[in-house]
Design a protein around this motif. Structure first.
Motif, PDB file in Angstrom:
ATOM      1  N   LYS A  54      -6.877  -6.115   1.346  1.00  0.00           N
ATOM      2  CA  LYS A  54      -6.460  -4.864   1.959  1.00  0.00           C
ATOM      3  C   LYS A  54      -7.622  -3.871   1.976  1.00  0.00           C
ATOM      4  O   LYS A  54      -8.328  -3.708   0.991  1.00  0.00           O
ATOM      5  N   ASP A  55      -7.792  -3.231   3.121  1.00  0.00           N
ATOM      6  CA  ASP A  55      -8.747  -2.137   3.246  1.00  0.00           C
ATOM      7  C   ASP A  55      -8.334  -1.293   4.444  1.00  0.00           C
ATOM      8  O   ASP A  55      -7.231  -1.447   4.955  1.00  0.00           O
ATOM      9  N   LYS A  56      -9.218  -0.422   4.905  1.00  0.00           N
ATOM     10  CA  LYS A  56      -8.860   0.450   6.024  1.00  0.00           C
ATOM     11  C   LYS A  56      -8.575  -0.330   7.302  1.00  0.00           C
ATOM     12  O   LYS A  56      -7.751   0.067   8.111  1.00  0.00           O
TER      13      LYS A  56
END
Length: 112
Positions: free
Chosen positions: A39-41
């Protein structure tokens, strides 16, 4: 007329398996499940790489990072059902939890 109808039915029956596709189904043991996108931007969900063997081959497939997967539903070392349709795979647990993934690697199983 009956002979032509019978011939047509036999021809259709003989060619149906060719149009049925390359679906493989069966049971296997989930060998591994590792995250490959976290998960990230840019990615809303963690994506996973699953490994399993079927039909004398070892498969690695990736889940879609756009879809959520509950990793605790897919316990490594337990039996799963699989359905392979060309490059798409569905893995289903005995509790009917399902994940879809895309094949990224196939390796021939070697026999000792």
């Amino acid at each position: 007329m009956k002979k032509q109808t019978l011939a047509a039915v036999l021809l259709i029956t003989a060619t149906l398996p060719a149009f049925a596709g390359d679906k493989l189904q069966g049971r296997t043991i989930l060998k591994d499940m590792q995250p490959y996108v976290t998960k990230d931007k840019e990615h809303k969900n963690t994506a996973y790489e699953l490994s399993f063997s079927a039909e004398g081959k070892h498969y690695n497939c990736h889940t879609d990072p756009k879809k959520s997967v509950n990793a605790t539903n897919f316990v490594v070392g337990t039996e799963m059902r699989y359905e392979i349709d060309k490059q798409k795979v569905k893995i289903k647990t005995p509790q009917n939890k399902e994940v879809e993934c895309k094949i990224v690697r196939v390796e021939a199983a070697t026999t000792p």
